[in-house]
Design a protein around this motif. Structure first.
Motif, PDB file in Angstrom:
ATOM      1  N   ILE A 121    -107.888  78.306 -57.956  1.00 49.68           N
ATOM      2  CA  ILE A 121    -107.680  79.946 -58.027  1.00 49.68           C
ATOM      3  C   ILE A 121    -108.154  80.510 -59.265  1.00 49.68           C
ATOM      4  CG2 ILE A 121    -105.964  81.641 -57.839  1.00 49.68           C
ATOM      5  CD1 ILE A 121    -104.193  79.643 -55.968  1.00 49.68           C
ATOM      6  N   GLU A 122    -107.615  79.984 -60.521  1.00 48.30           N
ATOM      7  CA  GLU A 122    -107.992  80.649 -61.747  1.00 48.30           C
ATOM      8  C   GLU A 122    -109.737  80.672 -61.968  1.00 48.30           C
ATOM      9  OE1 GLU A 122    -107.818  78.710 -66.260  1.00 48.30           O
ATOM     10  OE2 GLU A 122    -106.142  78.736 -64.920  1.00 48.30           O
ATOM     11  N   HIS A 123    -110.360  79.717 -61.261  1.00 47.44           N
ATOM     12  CA  HIS A 123    -111.802  79.841 -61.244  1.00 47.44           C
ATOM     13  C   HIS A 123    -112.325  80.640 -60.056  1.00 47.44           C
ATOM     14  CE1 HIS A 123    -111.288  76.703 -64.468  1.00 47.44           C
ATOM     15  NE2 HIS A 123    -112.558  77.158 -64.947  1.00 47.44           N
ATOM     16  N   SER A 124    -111.719  81.386 -59.176  1.00 49.57           N
ATOM     17  CA  SER A 124    -111.815  82.018 -58.081  1.00 49.57           C
ATOM     18  C   SER A 124    -112.705  81.252 -57.180  1.00 49.57           C
ATOM     19  CB  SER A 124    -112.819  83.292 -58.596  1.00 49.57           C
ATOM     20  OG  SER A 124    -112.250  84.056 -59.644  1.00 49.57           O
ATOM     21  N   LEU A 125    -112.269  80.270 -56.965  1.00 51.02           N
ATOM     22  CA  LEU A 125    -112.723  79.263 -55.872  1.00 51.02           C
ATOM     23  C   LEU A 125    -112.081  79.597 -54.444  1.00 51.02           C
ATOM     24  CD1 LEU A 125    -113.822  77.694 -58.193  1.00 51.02           C
ATOM     25  CD2 LEU A 125    -113.346  75.361 -56.901  1.00 51.02           C
ATOM     26  N   GLU A 126    -113.043  79.382 -53.330  1.00 56.12           N
ATOM     27  CA  GLU A 126    -112.499  79.636 -52.127  1.00 56.12           C
ATOM     28  C   GLU A 126    -112.117  78.360 -51.559  1.00 56.12           C
ATOM     29  OE1 GLU A 126    -111.354  80.979 -48.692  1.00 56.12           O
ATOM     30  OE2 GLU A 126    -112.776  82.313 -50.018  1.00 56.12           O
ATOM     31  N   ILE A 127    -110.694  78.228 -51.562  1.00 50.76           N
ATOM     32  CA  ILE A 127    -110.005  77.129 -51.184  1.00 50.76           C
ATOM     33  C   ILE A 127    -109.604  76.900 -49.819  1.00 50.76           C
ATOM     34  CG2 ILE A 127    -107.528  75.802 -51.759  1.00 50.76           C
ATOM     35  CD1 ILE A 127    -107.481  77.575 -54.204  1.00 50.76           C
ATOM     36  N   ILE A 128    -110.134  75.773 -49.126  1.00 53.18           N
ATOM     37  CA  ILE A 128    -109.798  75.327 -48.096  1.00 53.18           C
ATOM     38  C   ILE A 128    -108.633  74.090 -47.960  1.00 53.18           C
ATOM     39  CG2 ILE A 128    -110.858  74.161 -45.659  1.00 53.18           C
ATOM     40  CD1 ILE A 128    -113.712  75.312 -46.825  1.00 53.18           C
ATOM     41  N   PRO A 129    -107.581  74.376 -47.339  1.00 52.96           N
ATOM     42  CA  PRO A 129    -106.544  73.418 -47.408  1.00 52.96           C
ATOM     43  C   PRO A 129    -106.867  72.522 -46.369  1.00 52.96           C
ATOM     44  CG  PRO A 129    -105.732  75.448 -46.520  1.00 52.96           C
ATOM     45  CD  PRO A 129    -106.976  75.932 -47.077  1.00 52.96           C
ATOM     46  N   VAL A 130    -106.528  71.114 -46.593  1.00 50.37           N
ATOM     47  CA  VAL A 130    -106.688  69.912 -45.486  1.00 50.37           C
ATOM     48  C   VAL A 130    -105.640  69.222 -45.597  1.00 50.37           C
ATOM     49  CG1 VAL A 130    -108.205  68.205 -44.948  1.00 50.37           C
ATOM     50  CG2 VAL A 130    -109.287  70.117 -45.909  1.00 50.37           C
ATOM     51  N   ILE A 131    -104.844  69.230 -44.187  1.00 52.42           N
ATOM     52  CA  ILE A 131    -103.871  68.180 -44.031  1.00 52.42           C
ATOM     53  C   ILE A 131    -104.483  67.022 -43.518  1.00 52.42           C
ATOM     54  CG2 ILE A 131    -101.706  68.222 -42.939  1.00 52.42           C
ATOM     55  CD1 ILE A 131    -101.899  70.620 -44.441  1.00 52.42           C
ATOM     56  N   ASN A 132    -104.082  65.978 -44.494  1.00 49.01           N
ATOM     57  CA  ASN A 132    -104.434  64.382 -44.309  1.00 49.01           C
ATOM     58  C   ASN A 132    -103.490  63.677 -43.625  1.00 49.01           C
ATOM     59  OD1 ASN A 132    -106.095  62.517 -44.295  1.00 49.01           O
ATOM     60  ND2 ASN A 132    -105.944  62.058 -46.386  1.00 49.01           N
ATOM     61  N   LYS A 133    -103.981  62.470 -43.229  1.00 56.13           N
ATOM     62  CA  LYS A 133    -102.985  61.313 -42.679  1.00 56.13           C
ATOM     63  C   LYS A 133    -101.870  61.739 -41.639  1.00 56.13           C
ATOM     64  CE  LYS A 133    -102.661  59.322 -47.441  1.00 56.13           C
ATOM     65  NZ  LYS A 133    -101.885  58.951 -48.534  1.00 56.13           N
TER      66      LYS A 133
END
Length: 522
Positions: A121-133
């Motif tokens: 977030i600090e680097h202004s990235l687009e974050i895609i959460p991925v629910i694994n397992k």
């Protein structure tokens, strides 16, 4: 075309499935020939596969044809998840425009999940959460989504639900990367500005520098300048990772790849440095560079004294690949000649010692880990002490300071009492505590670094049945009452067994040391 390029990294807490997900993405894009595929493909060291952790960041370029028929170049960086390699993660994140935040559906959000998310977030990235397992019987998908939304503040309602192990729904992630992560910015007509996010040493080709090109272009024959070290070299080869080193004509704005320029040591091409052209330099370096400072120190001695020259030679070779590792000669009356070595943390120490033993066939003795203390003496001098051997005479000491860390613990509510007891035992100072979900608590505290590096993590795991996790960062120094404790063997002090600790804990620590030595020394 930059519009068909996507740069992303995979971040997560330890053992949440980063490397396994990377394997599935490589399979789907056919980036690795079938005969060369193996588990944890990007973890090239045996130690990484044995321990199930990523130690070095790894990059690879994948080519993927989307459902609309366009072919994209996807540059992926698999990052370490342990706090000891935090700086390496931060540089890898700076080389991307997006991040896959992998969360284990059986564990939920943990310490490094949050730390890496905030870094992205600090680097202004687009974050895609991925629910694994999601294939595991204990997976709680809805609770995990709530964790991501309430703790991190990211919408997880449309998060891909996958099983990296079986490959279920993994192909969906590639379409999400193309849809949500923006193409890289940058102007190929501007002066070259490239970020070094990793480097490795090759015996034949010298240092291979991993770079993200922010502006400009670089090709073989160009004369480049490393802005922090102020060293210039001629580029001999540029290329991409596909999956090994694949030479290309040039790297331009938005590309992730490598370059070779006859650099002799990793110290000349440090992670975080900016590369530009010597004859057409950029006006300013990429912000955020800082030197990596060791936090934990210990002595390394050869088991056989005649192996000292061999140890020195191999430490020099090892340092070529690990610029964060430092060493200097040291002599012990009990152990003979050896070296005082600096590390980023206990895991870094453990990994380094194990690699020295395996890769260079060295039999080593390690002394008790310690930190750097600040001591002011009556002559007005300020001393930085990283070994008991350097401790001044107590009669000359005016005041002492020890390093303190800001500690964050994530634990189920039922273990809060155990965590508070552990903090008290380890001289920690409680700051705040609050619920992050209905069942999980976040505890913030300050703790002397010397207490944190001994056995704090092991006790945290044992007192929480493995459910608690932690993250920490250096805060500074605080006044302390410190003493040097010496262990006597047959009435004589053994310098290799001495250590510095808080005065109030000296008797207990000394007694524990003696108990441990009873089985070794008759």
């Amino acid at each position: 075309m930059k519009e068909l390029v996507r740069n992303f990294c995979i971040v997560a807490h330890i053992d949440h499935g980063k490397s396994t997900l990377a394997d599935r993405l490589l399979e789907i894009t056919n980036s690795v020939p079938a005969r060369e595929r193996r588990e944890q493909y990007l973890d090239s060291m045996d130690l990484e596969r044995e321990k199930g952790i990523t130690i070095k960041a790894s990059a690879i370029t994948m080519f993927y044809k989307s459902v609309d028929g366009r072919e994209f170049k996807l540059n992926m960086i698999d990052t370490p998840g342990h706090v000891d390699f935090y700086y390496e993660v931060s540089r890898a994140i700076a080389a991307c425009e997006g991040a896959l935040l992998v969360v284990d559906a059986t564990q939920g959000v943990e310490a490094q999940t949050l730390a890496n998310a905030y870094l992205a977030i600090e680097h202004s990235l687009e974050i895609i959460p991925v629910i694994n397992k999601i294939d595991l019987a204990s997976a709680d998908i809805e609770r995990t989504k709530e964790d991501v939304e309430n703790v991190i503040g990211i919408d997880a309602s449309e998060a891909p639900l996958i099983s990296a192990k079986t490959g279920q729904n993994v192909a969906q992630i590639l379409e999400e990367i193309i849809r949500l992560i923006p193409p890289p910015p940058g102007d190929p007509q501007k002066p070259l500005k490239a970020l070094i996010f990793d480097a490795q040493y090759d015996n034949y080709r010298g240092v291979i520098t991993y770079v993200k090109i922010q502006d400009g272009c670089v090709k073989s024959g160009d004369r480049i300048l490393f802005m922090q070290s102020d060293k210039s070299f001629e580029v001999t080869e540029v290329g991409i990772f596909n999956p090994g080193f694949k030479p290309v004509d040039q790297l331009s704005a938005g590309d992730v790849g490598y370059l070779m320029a006859g650099v002799k040591t990793v110290a000349e091409a440090r992670v975080g440095d900016t590369i530009t052209l010597e004859h057409f330099p950029t006006g300013e370096a990429i912000p955020g560079y800082r030197d990596i400072l060791p936090m934990v120190f210990c002595g390394l001695y050869p088991l056989a004294s005649e192996d000292y020259p061999l140890l020195r030679e191999n430490l020099e070779k090892y340092q070529l690949n690990d610029a964060s590792f430092i060493f200097e000669p040291e002599t012990s009356a009990a152990l003979g000649s050896g070296f005082r070595c600096g590390f980023l943390g206990l895991l870094h120490l453990e990994i380094t010692v194990e690699r020295l033993r395996r890769e260079y066939n060295l039999e080593l003795i390690t002394t008790i880990p310690s930190v750097v203390y600040h001591i002011r003496t009556s002559d007005g001098m300020q001393h930085s002490i990283d070994t008991p051997l350097k401790m001044p005479d107590p009669s000359y000491i005016l005041d002492m300071e020890e390093p303190v860390a800001r500690l964050t613990i994530y634990t189920p509510e039922r273990f809060v009492g155990n965590m508070m007891e552990l903090l008290k035992q380890k001289r920690g100072t409680f700051k705040t505590m609050h619920f992050i979900t209905r069942e999980r608590m976040e505890i913030e505290a300050e703790i002397p670094l010397s207490e944190l590096i001994i056995d704090f993590y092991d006790k945290l795991k044992s007192r929480s049945s493995g459910y608690a996790s932690m993250d920490y960062e250096m805060k500074g120094y605080i006044p302390a009452e410190l003493v040097k404790v010496e262990i006597l063997v047959n009435g004589d002090p053994v310098d290799a067994l001495s250590f510095i600790c808080a005065r109030d804990n000296a008797y207990e620590r000394g007694r524990l040391m003696v108990e441990q030595l009873k089985d070794i020394i008759p």
